[in-house]
Design a protein around this motif. Sequence first.
Motif, PDB file in Angstrom:
ATOM      1  N   ILE A 122      -8.989  -2.366  -6.397  1.00 42.21           N
ATOM      2  CA  ILE A 122      -7.911  -3.275  -5.983  1.00 42.21           C
ATOM      3  C   ILE A 122      -6.588  -2.551  -6.184  1.00 42.21           C
ATOM      4  O   ILE A 122      -6.277  -2.101  -7.302  1.00 42.21           O
ATOM      5  N   THR A 123      -5.814  -2.451  -5.109  1.00 45.68           N
ATOM      6  CA  THR A 123      -4.629  -1.599  -5.120  1.00 45.68           C
ATOM      7  C   THR A 123      -3.411  -2.334  -4.578  1.00 45.68           C
ATOM      8  O   THR A 123      -3.446  -2.861  -3.455  1.00 45.68           O
ATOM      9  N   PRO A 124      -2.303  -2.372  -5.325  1.00 46.89           N
ATOM     10  CA  PRO A 124      -1.076  -2.981  -4.799  1.00 46.89           C
ATOM     11  C   PRO A 124      -0.374  -2.032  -3.819  1.00 46.89           C
ATOM     12  O   PRO A 124      -0.332  -0.824  -4.042  1.00 46.89           O
ATOM     13  N   VAL A 125       0.156  -2.589  -2.744  1.00 44.28           N
ATOM     14  CA  VAL A 125       0.838  -1.777  -1.741  1.00 44.28           C
ATOM     15  C   VAL A 125       2.115  -2.477  -1.285  1.00 44.28           C
ATOM     16  O   VAL A 125       2.274  -3.693  -1.439  1.00 44.28           O
ATOM     17  N   LEU A 126       2.986  -1.689  -0.697  1.00 40.14           N
ATOM     18  CA  LEU A 126       4.204  -2.207  -0.086  1.00 40.14           C
ATOM     19  C   LEU A 126       4.191  -1.878   1.402  1.00 40.14           C
ATOM     20  O   LEU A 126       3.739  -0.804   1.810  1.00 40.14           O
ATOM     21  N   ASP A 127       4.728  -2.813   2.220  1.00 35.57           N
ATOM     22  CA  ASP A 127       4.902  -2.534   3.632  1.00 35.57           C
ATOM     23  C   ASP A 127       6.060  -1.567   3.821  1.00 35.57           C
ATOM     24  O   ASP A 127       6.968  -1.468   2.985  1.00 35.57           O
ATOM     25  N   VAL A 128       6.047  -0.862   4.932  1.00 38.28           N
ATOM     26  CA  VAL A 128       7.129   0.055   5.285  1.00 38.28           C
ATOM     27  C   VAL A 128       8.044  -0.640   6.282  1.00 38.28           C
ATOM     28  O   VAL A 128       7.569  -1.192   7.284  1.00 38.28           O
ATOM     29  N   THR A 129       9.338  -0.641   6.032  1.00 38.82           N
ATOM     30  CA  THR A 129      10.287  -1.332   6.914  1.00 38.82           C
ATOM     31  C   THR A 129      11.046  -0.370   7.826  1.00 38.82           C
ATOM     32  O   THR A 129      11.646  -0.806   8.816  1.00 38.82           O
ATOM     33  N   ASP A 130      11.039   0.917   7.488  1.00 33.66           N
ATOM     34  CA  ASP A 130      11.731   1.890   8.330  1.00 33.66           C
ATOM     35  C   ASP A 130      10.802   2.420   9.420  1.00 33.66           C
ATOM     36  O   ASP A 130       9.578   2.308   9.330  1.00 33.66           O
ATOM     37  N   THR A 131      11.405   3.019  10.418  1.00 34.96           N
ATOM     38  CA  THR A 131      10.625   3.695  11.450  1.00 34.96           C
ATOM     39  C   THR A 131       9.943   4.918  10.833  1.00 34.96           C
ATOM     40  O   THR A 131      10.531   5.624  10.012  1.00 34.96           O
ATOM     41  N   ARG A 141       4.522   1.445  12.167  1.00 38.48           N
ATOM     42  CA  ARG A 141       4.778   1.311  10.721  1.00 38.48           C
ATOM     43  C   ARG A 141       3.921   0.235  10.059  1.00 38.48           C
ATOM     44  O   ARG A 141       3.738   0.227   8.841  1.00 38.48           O
ATOM     45  N   ASP A 142       3.373  -0.685  10.875  1.00 38.45           N
ATOM     46  CA  ASP A 142       2.489  -1.713  10.306  1.00 38.45           C
ATOM     47  C   ASP A 142       1.185  -1.117   9.787  1.00 38.45           C
ATOM     48  O   ASP A 142       0.483  -1.733   8.992  1.00 38.45           O
ATOM     49  N   ASP A 143       0.872   0.098  10.256  1.00 43.93           N
ATOM     50  CA  ASP A 143      -0.345   0.780   9.805  1.00 43.93           C
ATOM     51  C   ASP A 143      -0.101   1.635   8.558  1.00 43.93           C
ATOM     52  O   ASP A 143      -1.033   2.227   8.018  1.00 43.93           O
ATOM     53  N   VAL A 144       1.160   1.697   8.105  1.00 46.92           N
ATOM     54  CA  VAL A 144       1.526   2.540   6.968  1.00 46.92           C
ATOM     55  C   VAL A 144       1.811   1.664   5.750  1.00 46.92           C
ATOM     56  O   VAL A 144       2.543   0.678   5.844  1.00 46.92           O
ATOM     57  N   LYS A 145       1.242   2.021   4.630  1.00 52.44           N
ATOM     58  CA  LYS A 145       1.473   1.295   3.384  1.00 52.44           C
ATOM     59  C   LYS A 145       1.859   2.283   2.282  1.00 52.44           C
ATOM     60  O   LYS A 145       1.395   3.424   2.256  1.00 52.44           O
ATOM     61  N   LEU A 146       2.691   1.829   1.368  1.00 49.00           N
ATOM     62  CA  LEU A 146       3.061   2.616   0.186  1.00 49.00           C
ATOM     63  C   LEU A 146       2.191   2.146  -0.975  1.00 49.00           C
ATOM     64  O   LEU A 146       2.272   0.986  -1.397  1.00 49.00           O
ATOM     65  N   ILE A 147       1.362   3.034  -1.481  1.00 47.63           N
ATOM     66  CA  ILE A 147       0.419   2.673  -2.542  1.00 47.63           C
ATOM     67  C   ILE A 147       1.087   2.775  -3.904  1.00 47.63           C
ATOM     68  O   ILE A 147       1.801   3.735  -4.193  1.00 47.63           O
ATOM     69  N   GLN A 148       0.840   1.774  -4.738  1.00 50.17           N
ATOM     70  CA  GLN A 148       1.413   1.733  -6.082  1.00 50.17           C
ATOM     71  C   GLN A 148       0.302   1.711  -7.127  1.00 50.17           C
ATOM     72  O   GLN A 148      -0.893   1.643  -6.808  1.00 50.17           O
ATOM     73  N   THR A 149       0.692   1.791  -8.371  1.00 44.61           N
ATOM     74  CA  THR A 149      -0.190   1.535  -9.504  1.00 44.61           C
ATOM     75  C   THR A 149       0.430   0.373 -10.274  1.00 44.61           C
ATOM     76  O   THR A 149       1.621   0.083 -10.109  1.00 44.61           O
ATOM     77  N   PRO A 150      -0.384  -0.309 -11.118  1.00 45.50           N
ATOM     78  CA  PRO A 150      -1.756   0.018 -11.531  1.00 45.50           C
ATOM     79  C   PRO A 150      -2.769  -0.336 -10.455  1.00 45.50           C
ATOM     80  O   PRO A 150      -2.511  -1.149  -9.575  1.00 45.50           O
ATOM     81  N   GLN A 151      -3.954   0.279 -10.574  1.00 43.86           N
ATOM     82  CA  GLN A 151      -5.081  -0.007  -9.690  1.00 43.86           C
ATOM     83  C   GLN A 151      -6.288  -0.362 -10.551  1.00 43.86           C
ATOM     84  O   GLN A 151      -6.504   0.236 -11.609  1.00 43.86           O
ATOM     85  N   LEU A 152      -7.029  -1.336 -10.078  1.00 42.97           N
ATOM     86  CA  LEU A 152      -8.199  -1.820 -10.814  1.00 42.97           C
ATOM     87  C   LEU A 152      -9.467  -1.361 -10.092  1.00 42.97           C
ATOM     88  O   LEU A 152      -9.638  -1.613  -8.901  1.00 42.97           O
ATOM     89  N   SER A 153     -10.337  -0.679 -10.816  1.00 42.13           N
ATOM     90  CA  SER A 153     -11.557  -0.142 -10.207  1.00 42.13           C
ATOM     91  C   SER A 153     -12.783  -0.531 -11.018  1.00 42.13           C
ATOM     92  O   SER A 153     -12.689  -0.805 -12.216  1.00 42.13           O
ATOM     93  N   LYS A 154     -13.934  -0.527 -10.343  1.00 42.97           N
ATOM     94  CA  LYS A 154     -15.201  -0.631 -11.060  1.00 42.97           C
ATOM     95  C   LYS A 154     -15.393   0.689 -11.801  1.00 42.97           C
ATOM     96  O   LYS A 154     -15.409   1.761 -11.190  1.00 42.97           O
TER      97      LYS A 154
END
Length: 370
Positions: A122-131, A141-154
Amino acid sequence: MKDISLVVLSAGDSNRFGKYPKKQWIRTGDDPLWLYVAKRLSKFYDFDKIVIVVCQDELKYSSNFTEKFSFVVGGNTRKDSVLNAIKTLKTKFVMVTDVARCCITKKVIDKIIENKQKADCITPVLDVTDTVTLDRNIINRDDVKLIQTPQLSKLSLLQKALMTKNSFTDDSSAIKAVEGSVYYTKGSSKSIKLTTKTDKKKLKCLKKPSKKTFIGFGYDIHQFEINKPMYLGGVKFDEDFGFKAHSDGDVLIHSLIDAILGSIGAGDIGEFFPDNDKKYKNISSVKLLEYIRDFAYGVGYEIINIDITIVAQKPKITPKKDIIKENLSNILNLKKRYINIKATTNEKMDSIGQNKAVCVYSVVSARFRK
């Protein structure tokens, strides 16, 4: 039953942020950043276990700050560091975060945990607003995400993924590499990553460093030894004797090192440089001082001033005082006016007064580096 552990990665070399101090050791109030992050996240969720990953040289020192969390030594890469931590865990899930992302909100944590059954990571992400452009081509840009931490894994799958030969910059990449599933939750613009010193101004959750002053005291004494070079404060004296010691015997620097370590609560010189370790045989004490300088400055301190008293019947200290001050000033990046050296005799009493030894007392004041 608690089924989530937390890993806080804090073993980086802080190249982009700078090493004086390393970013994991900047202070928010009295706490170093790694401790602040661990405390902050522990208020958001009752983790089964919290593990802090630190570099080898800082392991013992870090453990002085808390008994609530466990510590492991980091590896050469992020992947190695995460592996070292999860090998100590027994929970079904593990949440991994970087110390650089220090203003994570409870909302982000809650959203990750409530979706833990929806995928392998499970990973938190942000949408991209710039071109966005890739290879000079505009992409959606709707296909691009900025990945953040923390991330929860099995935990078991993450361990399997990290044991491959591939390198990964985050856990979701590792999970995907072994065909695991990833579910994206909404991240937060407040989860800014502390990469350079200018980023700190954007991190509203951090307090200014405490203004406390810390005092350290050091003492050392060495007997003379014929036909050995004499060094005091890293300066060579024209004598036919030096100091009996495992290293070069620079009694002034040894005393000063203990005072620096005392001011930051880091033990004594013997803990860092054991006198039964062959690699320190006849070593220049200047090298030892340089190491302690980097350690003290790296974990968030700066020296305010130094006061040294040398007790010696011989050699004569006064002719070399300014040279010693200049040398210490250069080594410690401290202005000469903040270094004071006093010299006295022992009025011909005991081993010092009988020309058999020299002792040195040192006092250091320090504070958190701003």
